[in-house]
Design an enzyme around this catalytic site. Structure first.
Site, mmCIF file in Angstrom:
data_model
loop_
_atom_site.group_PDB
_atom_site.id
_atom_site.type_symbol
_atom_site.label_atom_id
_atom_site.label_comp_id
_atom_site.label_asym_id
_atom_site.label_seq_id
_atom_site.Cartn_x
_atom_site.Cartn_y
_atom_site.Cartn_z
ATOM 1 N N GLU A 1 12.418 -1.244 4.260
ATOM 2 C CA GLU A 1 11.257 -0.897 5.103
ATOM 3 C C GLU A 1 11.639 -0.007 6.272
ATOM 4 O O GLU A 1 10.850 0.822 6.718
ATOM 5 C CB GLU A 1 10.588 -2.174 5.620
ATOM 6 C CG GLU A 1 9.844 -2.988 4.563
ATOM 7 C CD GLU A 1 10.724 -3.992 3.839
ATOM 8 O OE1 GLU A 1 11.973 -3.905 3.923
ATOM 9 O OE2 GLU A 1 10.155 -4.872 3.174
ATOM 10 N N ALA B 1 5.891 -3.632 -1.445
ATOM 11 C CA ALA B 1 4.451 -3.527 -1.232
ATOM 12 C C ALA B 1 4.038 -2.094 -1.578
ATOM 13 O O ALA B 1 4.854 -1.170 -1.527
ATOM 14 C CB ALA B 1 4.118 -3.853 0.221
ATOM 15 N N GLU C 1 11.315 -9.912 -1.069
ATOM 16 C CA GLU C 1 10.738 -11.054 -0.354
ATOM 17 C C GLU C 1 10.074 -12.024 -1.330
ATOM 18 O O GLU C 1 10.158 -13.237 -1.166
ATOM 19 C CB GLU C 1 9.744 -10.544 0.698
ATOM 20 C CG GLU C 1 10.462 -9.814 1.828
ATOM 21 C CD GLU C 1 9.517 -9.018 2.727
ATOM 22 O OE1 GLU C 1 8.751 -8.182 2.208
ATOM 23 O OE2 GLU C 1 9.543 -9.236 3.946
ATOM 24 N N GLY D 1 8.862 -5.931 -0.282
ATOM 25 C CA GLY D 1 8.071 -7.101 -0.673
ATOM 26 C C GLY D 1 8.538 -7.702 -1.993
ATOM 27 O O GLY D 1 8.361 -8.904 -2.234
HETATM 28 N N1 CAA Z 1 4.707 1.637 -3.525
HETATM 29 C C1 CAA Z 1 3.974 2.498 -4.227
HETATM 30 N N2 CAA Z 1 4.461 3.239 -5.237
HETATM 31 C C2 CAA Z 1 5.782 3.107 -5.507
HETATM 32 C C3 CAA Z 1 6.611 2.236 -4.805
HETATM 33 C C4 CAA Z 1 6.013 1.452 -3.773
HETATM 34 N N3 CAA Z 1 6.709 0.545 -3.056
HETATM 35 N N4 CAA Z 1 7.863 2.327 -5.300
HETATM 36 C C5 CAA Z 1 7.813 3.241 -6.297
HETATM 37 N N5 CAA Z 1 6.563 3.721 -6.430
HETATM 38 C C6 CAA Z 1 6.080 4.733 -7.368
HETATM 39 C C7 CAA Z 1 6.530 6.134 -6.985
HETATM 40 O O1 CAA Z 1 5.682 6.662 -6.003
HETATM 41 C C8 CAA Z 1 6.449 6.829 -8.311
HETATM 42 O O2 CAA Z 1 5.116 7.171 -8.561
HETATM 43 P P1 CAA Z 1 4.744 8.625 -9.201
HETATM 44 O O3 CAA Z 1 5.424 8.632 -10.556
HETATM 45 O O4 CAA Z 1 3.255 8.600 -9.295
HETATM 46 O O5 CAA Z 1 5.295 9.656 -8.289
HETATM 47 C C9 CAA Z 1 6.844 5.741 -9.307
HETATM 48 O O6 CAA Z 1 6.652 4.495 -8.638
HETATM 49 C C10 CAA Z 1 8.294 5.831 -9.730
HETATM 50 O O7 CAA Z 1 9.078 5.855 -8.562
HETATM 51 P P2 CAA Z 1 10.238 6.948 -8.293
HETATM 52 O O8 CAA Z 1 9.884 8.253 -8.934
HETATM 53 O O9 CAA Z 1 10.505 6.958 -6.839
HETATM 54 O O10 CAA Z 1 11.430 6.268 -9.125
HETATM 55 P P3 CAA Z 1 12.994 6.402 -8.858
HETATM 56 O O11 CAA Z 1 13.638 5.763 -10.034
HETATM 57 O O12 CAA Z 1 13.360 7.806 -8.515
HETATM 58 O O13 CAA Z 1 13.271 5.528 -7.537
HETATM 59 C C11 CAA Z 1 13.049 3.556 -6.126
HETATM 60 C C12 CAA Z 1 13.071 4.119 -7.563
HETATM 61 C C13 CAA Z 1 14.436 3.691 -5.484
HETATM 62 C C14 CAA Z 1 12.674 2.096 -6.244
HETATM 63 C C15 CAA Z 1 12.009 4.346 -5.285
HETATM 64 O O14 CAA Z 1 10.793 4.383 -5.989
HETATM 65 C C16 CAA Z 1 11.734 3.731 -3.933
HETATM 66 O O15 CAA Z 1 12.515 3.882 -3.016
HETATM 67 N N6 CAA Z 1 10.565 3.048 -3.810
HETATM 68 C C17 CAA Z 1 10.119 2.516 -2.515
HETATM 69 C C18 CAA Z 1 10.862 1.273 -2.138
HETATM 70 C C19 CAA Z 1 10.379 0.781 -0.794
HETATM 71 O O16 CAA Z 1 10.430 1.470 0.208
HETATM 72 N N7 CAA Z 1 9.892 -0.480 -0.769
HETATM 73 C C20 CAA Z 1 9.410 -1.125 0.440
HETATM 74 C C21 CAA Z 1 7.917 -0.977 0.554
HETATM 75 S S1 CAA Z 1 7.279 -1.568 2.099
HETATM 76 C C22 CAA Z 1 7.202 -3.254 1.919
HETATM 77 O O17 CAA Z 1 7.529 -3.797 0.893
HETATM 78 C C23 CAA Z 1 6.687 -4.028 3.109
HETATM 79 C C24 CAA Z 1 6.874 -5.504 2.989
HETATM 80 O O18 CAA Z 1 7.778 -6.064 3.567
HETATM 81 C C25 CAA Z 1 5.949 -6.316 2.217
#
Ligand code: CAA
Length: 258
Positions: free
Chosen positions: A132, A65, A112, A109
């Protein structure tokens, strides 16, 4: 309808939806989920489409998400606005099969969403996880419920409590994923599976999807009862006659509903 966060294509009888927010690794915001719901519903209602593929990019199916959209939400924003359910449930109402073709990250998400599809074909670079916990929140689109059913309680607890990622090999071993293919073969494999399904009798396809899904929602006895009624219903279709006659006459079946 014009879409900004997804790409929608048809390949013969297969509808292909590609999540397309590359700068945010296909993070799932309201607009994307709303567009996805519209595209899925349109394919479900299209008599020319018999199977749907949902995919992302080579780097990410979806990284979860959209954290940027959620960061300032209050409890009342999420509760009153019915976040996440409000536009995440459409995929569960789709009657035609939906295959998730997953490369790269399928996190939160995103993971999911793959579990709401009917089965998952993974590229060898796929990574699944429910991170999460690292954000001090919990899976909100079924992760704590579908993951234990898919991969056992122990592994689901491990994934949700540590937030670690699982690679494609581990995901296949655990039963989350049905097949793994090299990244460059992902769409070919998904299209082959989708075309195979599309060549079958549509009523049988729909009844199988409904019956397998029933196994998640009911007791074994009720599920077997439901399956038997569906099985009996196939004998009311022209395609069942054609399928069995074609077998006995040693010729390919010409299904009417295909
Ligand atoms: N939401 C918003 N933006 C996101 C995102 C997310 N879930 N995941 C990645 N992005 C964005 C980053 O902020 C980044 O943006 P900028 O270039 O503007 O800074 C861009 O995508 C690229 O990401 P990274 O620079 O972090 O890329 P990476 O290759 O170094 O890492 C990754 C990749 C491991 C997937 C890392 O991005 C990450 O950990 N993302 C978050 C994953 C996460 O926590 N997901 C759960 C979200 S909560 C949820 O989903 C609730 C639910 O149950 C529905």
């Amino acid at each position: 309808m014009n879409f900004e966060c997804i790409i929608v294509e048809t390949k013969e009888k297969v509808g292909v939806i590609t999540l397309n927010r590359p700068k945010a690794l296909n993070a799932l915001n309201d607009q994307l989920m709303s567009e996805l719901g519209h595209a899925l519903t349109a394919f479900d209602q299209d008599d020319g489409i018999h199977c749907i593929i949902l995919t992302g990019s080579e780097k990410a199916f979806a990284a979860g998400a959209d954290i940027a959209s959620m960061v300032d939400y209050t409890f009342m924003d999420t509760y009153k606005g019915n976040f996440i359910t409000r536009n995440w449930e459409t995929i569960r109402t789709i009657r035609k099969p939906v295959i998730a073709a997953v490369a790269g990250y399928a996190l939160g998400g995103g993971c999911e969403l793959t579990m709401m599809c009917d089965f998952i074909i993974a590229a060898d670079n796929a990574k699944f996880g429910q991170p999460e916990i690292k954000l001090a929140t919990i899976p909100g689109a079924g992760g704590t419920q579908r993951l234990p059913r898919a991969i056992s309680k122990s592994k689901a607890m491990d994934m949700c409590l540590t937030g670690r990622m699982m690679d494609a090999t581990e995901a296949e071993r655990a039963g989350l994923v049905s097949r793994i293919v090299p990244l460059e073969m992902l769409m070919e494999e998904a299209l082959n599976a989708a075309n195979t399904i599309a060549s079958m009798s549509l009523p049988a396809v729909l009844m199988i999807k409904e019956s397998v899904n029933r196994s998640y929602e009911t007791t074994l006895a009720e599920g077997v009862h439901f399956e038997r009624r569906m099985f009996q219903a196939t004998f009311g279709t022209e395609d069942q006659k054609e399928g069995m006659r074609a077998f006995l006459e040693k010729r390919p079946a010409e299904f009417k509903h295909r």
